[in-house]
Every structure is written in structure tokens, then in C-alpha cells.
Design a protein around this motif. Structure first.
Motif, mmCIF file in Angstrom:
data_model
loop_
_atom_site.group_PDB
_atom_site.id
_atom_site.type_symbol
_atom_site.label_atom_id
_atom_site.label_comp_id
_atom_site.label_asym_id
_atom_site.label_seq_id
_atom_site.Cartn_x
_atom_site.Cartn_y
_atom_site.Cartn_z
ATOM 1 N N ASP A 39 0.915 -1.317 0.010
ATOM 2 C CA ASP A 39 0.063 -0.080 -0.123
ATOM 3 C C ASP A 39 0.707 1.306 0.145
ATOM 4 O O ASP A 39 0.434 2.415 -0.379
ATOM 5 C CB ASP A 39 -0.973 0.011 1.118
ATOM 6 C CG ASP A 39 -1.772 -1.026 1.116
ATOM 7 O OD1 ASP A 39 -2.082 -1.567 -0.072
ATOM 8 O OD2 ASP A 39 -2.447 -1.350 2.141
ATOM 9 N N PHE A 79 3.706 1.942 -1.596
ATOM 10 C CA PHE A 79 4.515 2.124 -2.747
ATOM 11 C C PHE A 79 3.507 2.004 -3.945
ATOM 12 O O PHE A 79 3.005 0.893 -3.832
ATOM 13 C CB PHE A 79 5.749 1.439 -2.954
ATOM 14 C CG PHE A 79 6.747 1.602 -1.799
ATOM 15 C CD1 PHE A 79 7.415 2.856 -1.284
ATOM 16 C CD2 PHE A 79 7.115 0.451 -0.927
ATOM 17 C CE1 PHE A 79 8.172 3.121 -0.465
ATOM 18 C CE2 PHE A 79 8.032 0.759 0.193
ATOM 19 C CZ PHE A 79 8.457 1.969 0.184
ATOM 20 N N SER A 80 3.798 2.739 -4.959
ATOM 21 C CA SER A 80 2.854 2.324 -6.224
ATOM 22 C C SER A 80 3.451 1.125 -6.918
ATOM 23 O O SER A 80 2.555 0.511 -7.763
ATOM 24 C CB SER A 80 3.192 3.717 -7.023
ATOM 25 O OG SER A 80 4.329 3.891 -7.688
ATOM 26 N N ASP A 81 4.878 1.051 -6.746
ATOM 27 C CA ASP A 81 5.175 -0.330 -7.360
ATOM 28 C C ASP A 81 5.899 -1.120 -6.496
ATOM 29 O O ASP A 81 7.360 -0.510 -6.275
ATOM 30 C CB ASP A 81 6.012 -0.185 -8.706
ATOM 31 C CG ASP A 81 6.447 -1.252 -9.534
ATOM 32 O OD1 ASP A 81 6.198 -2.275 -8.908
ATOM 33 O OD2 ASP A 81 7.347 -1.353 -10.721
ATOM 34 N N SER A 133 14.202 9.894 -3.527
ATOM 35 C CA SER A 133 13.037 9.299 -4.178
ATOM 36 C C SER A 133 12.628 10.395 -5.254
ATOM 37 O O SER A 133 12.010 9.723 -6.342
ATOM 38 C CB SER A 133 12.023 9.226 -3.152
ATOM 39 O OG SER A 133 11.593 10.383 -2.534
ATOM 40 N N ASN A 137 12.273 2.322 -4.551
ATOM 41 C CA ASN A 137 11.374 2.795 -3.224
ATOM 42 C C ASN A 137 12.293 3.025 -2.222
ATOM 43 O O ASN A 137 13.462 2.494 -1.871
ATOM 44 C CB ASN A 137 10.464 1.744 -3.068
ATOM 45 C CG ASN A 137 9.449 1.412 -4.019
ATOM 46 O OD1 ASN A 137 8.894 2.225 -4.545
ATOM 47 N ND2 ASN A 137 8.984 0.140 -4.178
ATOM 48 N N THR A 156 3.267 13.800 1.861
ATOM 49 C CA THR A 156 2.120 14.341 1.236
ATOM 50 C C THR A 156 2.034 15.558 0.292
ATOM 51 O O THR A 156 1.617 15.471 -0.691
ATOM 52 C CB THR A 156 1.104 14.566 2.394
ATOM 53 O OG1 THR A 156 1.129 13.147 3.212
ATOM 54 C CG2 THR A 156 -0.105 14.577 1.798
ATOM 55 N N ASN A 189 3.978 14.658 -2.978
ATOM 56 C CA ASN A 189 3.200 13.531 -3.808
ATOM 57 C C ASN A 189 4.339 12.647 -4.513
ATOM 58 O O ASN A 189 3.838 12.273 -5.503
ATOM 59 C CB ASN A 189 2.290 14.421 -4.641
ATOM 60 C CG ASN A 189 1.186 13.661 -5.371
ATOM 61 O OD1 ASN A 189 0.933 12.863 -4.624
ATOM 62 N ND2 ASN A 189 1.015 13.920 -6.377
ATOM 63 N N LEU A 190 4.955 12.116 -3.614
ATOM 64 C CA LEU A 190 5.832 11.085 -4.004
ATOM 65 C C LEU A 190 5.419 9.578 -3.632
ATOM 66 O O LEU A 190 4.698 9.466 -2.712
ATOM 67 C CB LEU A 190 7.379 11.158 -3.649
ATOM 68 C CG LEU A 190 8.108 12.416 -3.852
ATOM 69 C CD1 LEU A 190 9.167 12.629 -2.721
ATOM 70 C CD2 LEU A 190 8.619 12.570 -5.133
ATOM 71 N N THR A 191 5.412 8.823 -4.790
ATOM 72 C CA THR A 191 4.597 7.176 -4.562
ATOM 73 C C THR A 191 5.677 6.226 -4.469
ATOM 74 O O THR A 191 5.457 4.990 -4.297
ATOM 75 C CB THR A 191 3.997 7.007 -5.855
ATOM 76 O OG1 THR A 191 4.790 6.949 -6.954
ATOM 77 C CG2 THR A 191 2.626 8.035 -6.162
ATOM 78 N N ASN A 192 6.993 6.582 -4.329
ATOM 79 C CA ASN A 192 8.174 5.488 -4.128
ATOM 80 C C ASN A 192 8.801 5.994 -2.840
ATOM 81 O O ASN A 192 10.006 5.674 -2.603
ATOM 82 C CB ASN A 192 9.106 5.751 -5.079
ATOM 83 C CG ASN A 192 9.974 6.932 -5.446
ATOM 84 O OD1 ASN A 192 9.478 8.196 -5.009
ATOM 85 N ND2 ASN A 192 11.265 6.847 -5.898
ATOM 86 N N HIS A 250 8.123 6.081 1.781
ATOM 87 C CA HIS A 250 7.429 6.123 2.919
ATOM 88 C C HIS A 250 8.051 6.154 4.246
ATOM 89 O O HIS A 250 9.352 5.765 4.046
ATOM 90 C CB HIS A 250 6.311 4.608 2.708
ATOM 91 C CG HIS A 250 5.379 4.567 3.892
ATOM 92 N ND1 HIS A 250 4.363 5.462 3.758
ATOM 93 C CD2 HIS A 250 5.161 3.921 4.882
ATOM 94 C CE1 HIS A 250 3.416 4.966 4.578
ATOM 95 N NE2 HIS A 250 3.890 3.988 5.538
#
Length: 149
Positions: A70, A72-74, A95, A102, A121, A124-127, A129
Motif C-alpha cells: 500500500d 508504494f505504487s510499485d 526518491s 522505493n 504528502t 506527492n511522491l509514490t516511491n 514512505h
């Protein structure tokens, strides 16, 4: 009678009983001291906690493969693990520069993790956490979750 309220170390604002205001300049030692104000965009946190203290010896988080999936996007990309990531500056910058990896930051101080997640947030990075945990206690669980994802 005159009442005064300091608004700057060298200027006092005085109001008289008739409601009129006047400013008076003063550089005497009785002037209010200058107070440095923290810029609104900086947050201060406790610099150190003892990871060996009993309150940190319990597992704070038990990440599962679904947590990593959940986050990471990939999740199939390689993971760079940053232990003691603090406010996350390094992995946030990395990142953004390296979208093929990731980045997972581990930090023991809850307010710092919250701050890092807020920064994430906004970017807006998806790689990238962040997880609140004690690496001495939770590293094995975290690495298992990464492998399972």
C-alpha cells in the motif's frame, strides 16, 4: 495615567486614558528584550531518545506485506532502507531523483515520523514512505515485510 505595551525592543506603544495612542522610542536597558521567532516552516523535535529504554523495547509496528504494498505504487522495485531517517530529507530528495527505487525511512520518534509523512504528502511522491519503529526491535519484521511484498 499611561499604560505601556512593548511591541519591539526599541519602541513602546502607549495609550492614555483618553484612548489616544502614541509611540515612544527607547533604547534603555529597561526595554523589552528581543525575542527570536522560529520561522513558521521549521519544526523542532527532541534530538534523541534512548532506543534501549523499556518503552521502546516493545514492537511499535508490525508491518505486513500489505503495508509495504500500500505504501508504494510499485512494490516490486528495489527498496532503500534508511534507518534513523529523522525528518526524511535524504530519502525525500533521493526518491524524487530516483523514481526506479522505493525508499523506506524508519524513525523511532513519532512526531518526527508525522512531520516526515506531511512532507511526503506535500511532495506527492509514490516511491517513498516512513514507518515509526525502533530498528533494534522491528528491523527483522520490516525486512520480512519488504521481502514478502
Amino acid at each position: 495615567p499611561i499604560r505601556g505595551r512593548y511591541i519591539h525592543s526599541s519602541t513602546a506603544l502607549f495609550s492614555t486614558d483618553d484612548g489616544k495612542a502614541s509611540a515612544s522610542s527607547s533604547s534603555s536597558p529597561d526595554s523589552a528584550p528581543k525575542r527570536r521567532r522560529k520561522p513558521a516552516n521549521l519544526s523542532r523535535f527532541r534530538q534523541h531518545v534512548n532506543p534501549l529504554a523499556s518503552r521502546y523495547q516493545q514492537s511499535l509496528v508490525s508491518p505486513s506485506a500489505s503495508t509495504i504494498t500500500d505504501a508504494f505504487s510499485d512494490p516490486s522495485k528495489p527498496v532503500h532502507l534508511d534507518v534513523g531517517c529523522a525528518k526524511g530529507t535524504f530519502i525525500l530528495e533521493m526518491s524524487a531523483l530516483d523514481p526506479d527505487t522505493n525508499y523506506l525511512g524508519l524513525e523511532i520518534r513519532p512526531p518526527v515520523v508525522e512531520f516526515a509523512l506531511e512532507r511526503l504528502t506535500r511532495r506527492n511522491l509514490t516511491n517513498c514512505h516512513f514507518i515509526e519503529c525502533n530498528a533494534n526491535v522491528d528491523a527483522r519484521n520490516v525486512t520480512r515485510a519488504i521481502r514478502a511484498a
